[in-house]
Design an enzyme around this catalytic site. Structure first.
Site, PDB file in Angstrom:
ATOM      1  N   GLY A  15       0.843  -1.197   0.000  1.00  0.00           N
ATOM      2  CA  GLY A  15       0.000   0.000   0.000  1.00  0.00           C
ATOM      3  C   GLY A  15       0.874   1.242   0.000  1.00  0.00           C
ATOM      4  O   GLY A  15       2.028   1.185   0.426  1.00  0.00           O
ATOM      5  N   ARG A  77      -1.192  -6.390  -4.202  1.00  0.00           N
ATOM      6  CA  ARG A  77      -1.634  -7.745  -4.563  1.00  0.00           C
ATOM      7  C   ARG A  77      -0.779  -8.364  -5.650  1.00  0.00           C
ATOM      8  O   ARG A  77      -1.018  -9.489  -6.060  1.00  0.00           O
ATOM      9  CB  ARG A  77      -3.087  -7.766  -4.940  1.00  0.00           C
ATOM     10  CG  ARG A  77      -3.462  -6.784  -6.013  1.00  0.00           C
ATOM     11  CD  ARG A  77      -4.967  -6.689  -6.091  1.00  0.00           C
ATOM     12  NE  ARG A  77      -5.386  -5.382  -6.467  1.00  0.00           N
ATOM     13  CZ  ARG A  77      -6.237  -5.119  -7.453  1.00  0.00           C
ATOM     14  NH1 ARG A  77      -6.767  -6.103  -8.139  1.00  0.00           N
ATOM     15  NH2 ARG A  77      -6.561  -3.904  -7.746  1.00  0.00           N
ATOM     16  N   ASP A 118       6.741  -5.693   4.901  1.00  0.00           N
ATOM     17  CA  ASP A 118       7.222  -7.067   5.057  1.00  0.00           C
ATOM     18  C   ASP A 118       6.896  -7.943   3.844  1.00  0.00           C
ATOM     19  O   ASP A 118       7.711  -8.774   3.432  1.00  0.00           O
ATOM     20  CB  ASP A 118       6.705  -7.694   6.358  1.00  0.00           C
ATOM     21  CG  ASP A 118       5.193  -7.569   6.510  1.00  0.00           C
ATOM     22  OD1 ASP A 118       4.546  -6.936   5.637  1.00  0.00           O
ATOM     23  OD2 ASP A 118       4.667  -8.102   7.496  1.00  0.00           O
ATOM     24  N   THR A 140       5.947   1.587   5.691  1.00  0.00           N
ATOM     25  CA  THR A 140       4.595   1.212   6.103  1.00  0.00           C
ATOM     26  C   THR A 140       4.095   2.220   7.110  1.00  0.00           C
ATOM     27  O   THR A 140       4.826   2.613   8.030  1.00  0.00           O
ATOM     28  CB  THR A 140       4.505  -0.192   6.723  1.00  0.00           C
ATOM     29  OG1 THR A 140       3.246  -0.315   7.395  1.00  0.00           O
ATOM     30  CG2 THR A 140       5.603  -0.518   7.707  1.00  0.00           C
ATOM     31  N   ASP A 142       2.067   1.411   9.181  1.00  0.00           N
ATOM     32  CA  ASP A 142       1.809   0.593  10.371  1.00  0.00           C
ATOM     33  C   ASP A 142       3.008   0.548  11.329  1.00  0.00           C
ATOM     34  O   ASP A 142       2.866   0.172  12.484  1.00  0.00           O
ATOM     35  CB  ASP A 142       1.444  -0.844   9.973  1.00  0.00           C
ATOM     36  CG  ASP A 142       0.270  -0.910   9.008  1.00  0.00           C
ATOM     37  OD1 ASP A 142      -0.514   0.055   8.953  1.00  0.00           O
ATOM     38  OD2 ASP A 142       0.151  -1.926   8.287  1.00  0.00           O
ATOM     39  N   ASP A 144       5.407  -1.511  11.576  1.00  0.00           N
ATOM     40  CA  ASP A 144       5.506  -2.830  12.214  1.00  0.00           C
ATOM     41  C   ASP A 144       6.728  -3.644  11.776  1.00  0.00           C
ATOM     42  O   ASP A 144       6.718  -4.871  11.863  1.00  0.00           O
ATOM     43  CB  ASP A 144       4.212  -3.631  11.961  1.00  0.00           C
ATOM     44  CG  ASP A 144       3.904  -3.803  10.477  1.00  0.00           C
ATOM     45  OD1 ASP A 144       4.623  -3.216   9.649  1.00  0.00           O
ATOM     46  OD2 ASP A 144       2.950  -4.522  10.150  1.00  0.00           O
ATOM     47  N   ARG A 186      -3.322  -2.616  10.883  1.00  0.00           N
ATOM     48  CA  ARG A 186      -3.355  -4.074  10.838  1.00  0.00           C
ATOM     49  C   ARG A 186      -3.122  -4.656  12.234  1.00  0.00           C
ATOM     50  O   ARG A 186      -3.833  -4.304  13.142  1.00  0.00           O
ATOM     51  CB  ARG A 186      -2.377  -4.629   9.791  1.00  0.00           C
ATOM     52  CG  ARG A 186      -2.822  -4.276   8.367  1.00  0.00           C
ATOM     53  CD  ARG A 186      -2.002  -4.980   7.311  1.00  0.00           C
ATOM     54  NE  ARG A 186      -2.153  -6.420   7.381  1.00  0.00           N
ATOM     55  CZ  ARG A 186      -3.210  -7.100   6.922  1.00  0.00           C
ATOM     56  NH1 ARG A 186      -4.187  -6.485   6.357  1.00  0.00           N
ATOM     57  NH2 ARG A 186      -3.264  -8.409   7.037  1.00  0.00           N
ATOM     58  N   HIS A 285      -8.634   5.464   4.634  1.00  0.00           N
ATOM     59  CA  HIS A 285      -7.489   5.895   3.828  1.00  0.00           C
ATOM     60  C   HIS A 285      -7.184   7.370   3.953  1.00  0.00           C
ATOM     61  O   HIS A 285      -6.155   7.824   3.431  1.00  0.00           O
ATOM     62  CB  HIS A 285      -7.716   5.482   2.374  1.00  0.00           C
ATOM     63  CG  HIS A 285      -7.706   3.991   2.222  1.00  0.00           C
ATOM     64  ND1 HIS A 285      -8.804   3.225   2.529  1.00  0.00           N
ATOM     65  CD2 HIS A 285      -6.725   3.141   1.858  1.00  0.00           C
ATOM     66  CE1 HIS A 285      -8.497   1.949   2.350  1.00  0.00           C
ATOM     67  NE2 HIS A 285      -7.245   1.863   1.941  1.00  0.00           N
TER      68      HIS A 285
HETATM   69  O1  F6P Z   1      -0.522  -1.779   5.711  1.00  0.00           O
HETATM   70  C1  F6P Z   1      -0.981  -0.482   5.495  1.00  0.00           C
HETATM   71  C2  F6P Z   1      -2.476  -0.416   5.544  1.00  0.00           C
HETATM   72  O2  F6P Z   1      -2.896   0.925   5.402  1.00  0.00           O
HETATM   73  C3  F6P Z   1      -3.092  -1.035   6.789  1.00  0.00           C
HETATM   74  O3  F6P Z   1      -2.994  -0.191   7.909  1.00  0.00           O
HETATM   75  C4  F6P Z   1      -4.490  -1.320   6.321  1.00  0.00           C
HETATM   76  O4  F6P Z   1      -5.082  -2.383   7.013  1.00  0.00           O
HETATM   77  C5  F6P Z   1      -4.260  -1.730   4.886  1.00  0.00           C
HETATM   78  O5  F6P Z   1      -3.038  -1.167   4.485  1.00  0.00           O
HETATM   79  C6  F6P Z   1      -5.358  -1.271   3.974  1.00  0.00           C
HETATM   80  O6  F6P Z   1      -5.128  -1.822   2.730  1.00  0.00           O
HETATM   81  P1  F6P Z   1      -5.950  -1.417   1.433  1.00  0.00           P
HETATM   82  O7  F6P Z   1      -5.379  -0.096   0.979  1.00  0.00           O
HETATM   83  O8  F6P Z   1      -5.677  -2.512   0.496  1.00  0.00           O
HETATM   84  O9  F6P Z   1      -7.373  -1.270   1.826  1.00  0.00           O
END
Ligand code: F6P
Length: 361
Positions: A15, A77, A118, A140, A142, A144, A186, A285
């Site tokens: 992402g 993906r 990751d 990220t 996150d 993490d 996440r 987002h």
């Molecule tokens: O890993 C980054 C993140 O923003 C997470 O915090 C969240 O769960 C996920 O990506 C959302 O993914 P998408 O943009 O595919 O909805």
């Protein structure tokens, strides 16, 4: 003797995170100064599979420092080892990694620079095993990845989430409501804990600390009894009640399950336990979009510069990281070894409790 590095290809996987463009810009500028020819693959690994690879020069990266997203595009993906193809019988996966290796060889790319989390680094390791020299930059919102103290994107996400908490405060107070704010992250609670503390939330629930709903309700009631009949509850999307499970909204072939519903579940659990009106906001987002903070532009720039240097020096198989205030690099294999989660009794959680925030356990 080590092979001279001339051509490198950068991609932004997973992402997007605010700070990706500063990384790309710095990588291109420093790379050019070191005599490298830079290419960029579009939409993460998809660009490698679908042969969407373009030349990047300093002209192309001019003006992108304050822009969110990624000028190269991202994909969370695209996995060349499990490439999803549509068939009349439904989607199935194919291994396209050999095709990618061949394409990189045809283009005479000496190093692949991966900016990602990751998942991206795990793919990088697999390409490294196939003989592709790889340099990594951690990314990220996150936060993490345990090899680096900070990833760019977290600061912007926390800033956006703190803005949301500030705004929820005024309307919560006006209506004597409980405002639940669901945040991303996440399985890691960094965004929630940092923004919750910065915004003065009353309750913060993170995935690392399964919550006791009775404690949450008791905190809200106690505030009311003490003359403050509103509460702000921050809930990480990966948080779950004791004895419960993480809440997901979507599962698709070749993709990590999409988390969601933690805020609504909390609403349902609280509805019979407190007298207040409850409203749920899912910030989604909005946390990730928009212009990167100064901190994220700075960190992204530092990461991009160091990644280009590692490429030029032929120091591949390494990930750029921040330790304290210093940039270092570590073996790529360490990047995905362990997730960095919020320690339940760490300094940050302790500080939250010390200022009266309920963490649910
Ligand atoms: O890993 C980054 C993140 O923003 C997470 O915090 C969240 O769960 C996920 O990506 C959302 O993914 P998408 O943009 O595919 O909805």
């Amino acid at each position: 003797m080590a092979k001279t590095v001339r051509r490198v290809c950068i991609l932004t996987g997973g992402g997007d995170a605010p700070g990706l463009n500063p990384v790309i810009r710095a990588f291109v500028k420093q790379g050019e100064a070191l005599g490298l020819e830079i290419f960029g693959a579009e939409d993460g690994f998809a660009g490698l599979v679908e042969n969407r690879i373009r030349r990047l020069t300093s002209t192309e990266v001019r003006g992108i420092l304050p822009r969110g997203g990624s000028i190269l595009g991202c994909s969370n993906r695209a996995d060349p080892f499990q490439w999803v193809v549509g068939t009349p019988d439904g989607p199935r996966t194919e291994d396209r990694s050999a095709q990618v290796v061949e394409r990189l060889r045809e283009l005479a790319i000496d190093v692949l620079a991966l900016v990602g989390g990751d998942g991206t680094m795990a793919l990088g390791l697999r390409f490294a095993e196939l003989g592709v020299p790889v340099v990594g930059v951690p990314k990220t919102i996150d936060n993490d990845l345990d090899t680096t103290d900070f990833t760019f994107g977290l600061d912007t996400a926390v800033g956006n989430a703190t803005w949301a908490i500030d705004n929820l405060h005024t309307t919560a107070e006006a209506h004597d409501r409980v405002m639940i704010l669901e945040l991303m992250g996440r399985h890691a609670g960094w965004i929630s804990l940092c923004a919750g503390i910065a915004g003065g939330a009353d309750v913060i629930l993170v995935p690392e600390i399964p919550y006791d709903i009775e404690r949450v309700a008791a905190k809200i009631r106690a505030r009311s009894e003490a003359g403050t009949p509103f509460s702000i509850v921050v809930v990480g999307e990966g948080a779950f009640p004791q004895g419960g499970e993480i809440s997901t909204v979507e599962r698709k072939l070749g993709r990590a399950p999409r988390l969601g519903g933690a805020g609504e579940r909390l609403h349902a659990l609280l509805a019979d336990r407190v007298d207040h009106d409850i409203r749920v906001t899912v910030l989604g987002h909005l946390q990730r979009g928009g212009t990167p903070s100064a901190f994220d532009r700075l960190l992204g720039t530092r990461f991009g510069v160091r990644a280009a240097q590692l490429c030029a020096e032929g120091r591949t198989g390494r990930l750029v990281v921040l330790r304290g205030t210093t940039l270092r690099s570590v073996p790529l294999a360490e990047a995905c070894a362990n997730p960095k989660l919020v320690p339940a009794d760490g300094e940050l959680a302790t500080a939250a409790r010390a200022v009266g925030i309920e963490l649910g356990a």
